[in-house]
Scaffold this motif. Structure first.
Motif, PDB file in Angstrom:
ATOM      1  N   UNK A 215       1.020  -1.421  -0.290  1.00  0.00           N
ATOM      2  CA  UNK A 215      -0.013   0.228   0.147  1.00  0.00           C
ATOM      3  C   UNK A 215       0.578   1.279   0.314  1.00  0.00           C
ATOM      4  N   UNK A 216       0.589   2.297  -1.255  1.00  0.00           N
ATOM      5  CA  UNK A 216       1.206   3.720  -1.134  1.00  0.00           C
ATOM      6  C   UNK A 216       0.317   4.263  -0.588  1.00  0.00           C
ATOM      7  N   UNK A 217       1.598   5.763   0.080  1.00  0.00           N
ATOM      8  CA  UNK A 217       0.642   7.086  -0.012  1.00  0.00           C
ATOM      9  C   UNK A 217       1.730   7.873  -0.780  1.00  0.00           C
ATOM     10  N   UNK A 218       0.132   8.611  -1.518  1.00  0.00           N
ATOM     11  CA  UNK A 218       0.966   9.792  -2.597  1.00  0.00           C
ATOM     12  C   UNK A 218       0.353  11.009  -2.519  1.00  0.00           C
TER      13      UNK A 218
ATOM     14  N   UNK B 251       6.264   7.242  11.705  1.00  0.00           N
ATOM     15  CA  UNK B 251       4.906   7.641  11.896  1.00  0.00           C
ATOM     16  C   UNK B 251       4.512   8.657  10.478  1.00  0.00           C
ATOM     17  N   UNK B 252       3.612   8.016   9.877  1.00  0.00           N
ATOM     18  CA  UNK B 252       3.156   8.683   8.866  1.00  0.00           C
ATOM     19  C   UNK B 252       2.066   9.911   8.446  1.00  0.00           C
ATOM     20  N   UNK B 253       2.261  11.225   8.242  1.00  0.00           N
ATOM     21  CA  UNK B 253       1.454  11.840   8.607  1.00  0.00           C
ATOM     22  C   UNK B 253       0.528  11.981   6.758  1.00  0.00           C
ATOM     23  N   UNK B 254      -0.673  11.201   7.085  1.00  0.00           N
ATOM     24  CA  UNK B 254      -1.774  11.540   6.131  1.00  0.00           C
ATOM     25  C   UNK B 254      -2.655  12.817   5.818  1.00  0.00           C
ATOM     26  N   UNK B 255      -4.179  12.967   5.143  1.00  0.00           N
ATOM     27  CA  UNK B 255      -4.915  13.559   5.092  1.00  0.00           C
ATOM     28  C   UNK B 255      -5.845  13.056   4.173  1.00  0.00           C
TER      29      UNK B 255
ATOM     30  N   UNK C 263      -8.254  13.883   0.958  1.00  0.00           N
ATOM     31  CA  UNK C 263      -7.743  14.147  -0.338  1.00  0.00           C
ATOM     32  C   UNK C 263      -6.274  13.512  -0.838  1.00  0.00           C
ATOM     33  N   UNK C 264      -4.613  13.266  -0.024  1.00  0.00           N
ATOM     34  CA  UNK C 264      -3.832  12.414  -0.610  1.00  0.00           C
ATOM     35  C   UNK C 264      -4.420  10.945  -1.304  1.00  0.00           C
ATOM     36  N   UNK C 265      -3.165  10.569  -1.738  1.00  0.00           N
ATOM     37  CA  UNK C 265      -4.260   9.803  -3.109  1.00  0.00           C
ATOM     38  C   UNK C 265      -2.454   8.057  -2.400  1.00  0.00           C
ATOM     39  N   UNK C 266      -4.141   7.251  -2.531  1.00  0.00           N
ATOM     40  CA  UNK C 266      -3.284   6.075  -2.141  1.00  0.00           C
ATOM     41  C   UNK C 266      -3.192   5.040  -3.382  1.00  0.00           C
ATOM     42  N   UNK C 267      -2.455   4.490  -3.549  1.00  0.00           N
ATOM     43  CA  UNK C 267      -2.718   3.162  -4.152  1.00  0.00           C
ATOM     44  C   UNK C 267      -2.032   1.370  -3.442  1.00  0.00           C
ATOM     45  N   UNK C 268      -2.832   0.283  -4.274  1.00  0.00           N
ATOM     46  CA  UNK C 268      -3.044  -0.840  -3.766  1.00  0.00           C
ATOM     47  C   UNK C 268      -2.183  -1.588  -4.893  1.00  0.00           C
TER      48      UNK C 268
END
Length: 229
Positions: free
Chosen positions: A3-6, A49-53, A55-60
């Motif tokens: 799982x990636x956070x963009x 620690x990862x900051x996510x909110x 509107x961010x994009x994710x990719x599986x």
């Protein structure tokens, strides 16, 4: 499975801090949903620690193939402060959230689809050719319903809309295999259960004139559980 956070132009692999992943969707909806949770702690220095909110994009991604690509729509922090849960929607949500006003005259469904994509800044992928032009006025109808109505007016075949990455595709149902989840391959956890609620042990096939073409049945199941046709 990764799982990636963009976020802010940076792609981060967050697989190691993910607590759960659930991917949901069906052919009747052009929008799929991905729910996932991550570990969140300010006291454990060994936990990333990862900051996510929103509107961010994710990719599986599984073995190089993208299973889901979408946007974080909601974020919930657990009461114990140790996990954060996210709900994501793929780009099909924009076909549901936007309504259009159109008057089409002598246009094919594929041309209508491409015009909608151009008008709303949506990337067009593989758009099935229906082979027939239609005329119709749409007043305040969701983009999803406009496209599906156009195809249903063109012929009797069944179509579905899906997003492959950011690209909108319209494909004919039954002509393409879906991504396969396997218990010993890419399926993380599974449960098994038995129920007769959805059993069908006889299927009768009719033609367009409502005449019976063929009947298929499982005689042993009918004897054991009763007829469910």
């Amino acid at each position: 499975m990764n799982l990636y956070l963009i976020s802010n132009g940076e792609t981060i692999d967050i697989t190691e801090i993910v607590t759960s992943v659930t991917l949901k969707g069906d052919y009747r909806s052009c929008c799929r949903t991905l729910d996932f949770g991550i570990i969140s702690t300010q006291t454990d220095e060994n936990t990333r620690t990862v900051y996510t909110q929103a509107g961010d994009t994710v990719k599986l991604v599984e073995n190089g193939e993208t299973m889901f690509h979408g946007i974080i729509f909601s974020r919930d922090i657990a009461s114990d402060g140790k996990t954060i849960d996210f709900e994501c929607k793929d780009y099909g949500i924009y076909l549901k959230k936007n309504s259009g006003f159109y008057k089409f005259k002598g246009m094919t469904p594929e041309s209508i689809t491409r015009k909608i994509c151009a008008d709303y800044g949506i990337s067009a992928g593989r758009i099935a050719a229906a082979g027939k032009s239609i005329s119709r006025v749409f007043m305040g109808v969701t983009l999803y319903d406009i496209i599906m109505t156009a195809y249903s007016m063109a012929n009797d075949r069944k179509y579905m809309i899906l997003f492959q990455g950011k690209n909108l595709s319209v494909i004919e149902k039954g002509v393409e295999e879906c991504f396969l989840l396997e218990s010993k391959g890419n399926l993380l956890t599974a449960t098994a259960s038995e129920s007769l609620d959805d059993m069908v042990n006889r299927v009768t096939i009719y033609n367009k004139k409502n005449a019976v073409v063929k009947r298929l049945e499982n005689a042993s199941d009918i004897a054991a559980y009763g007829l469910m046709s």
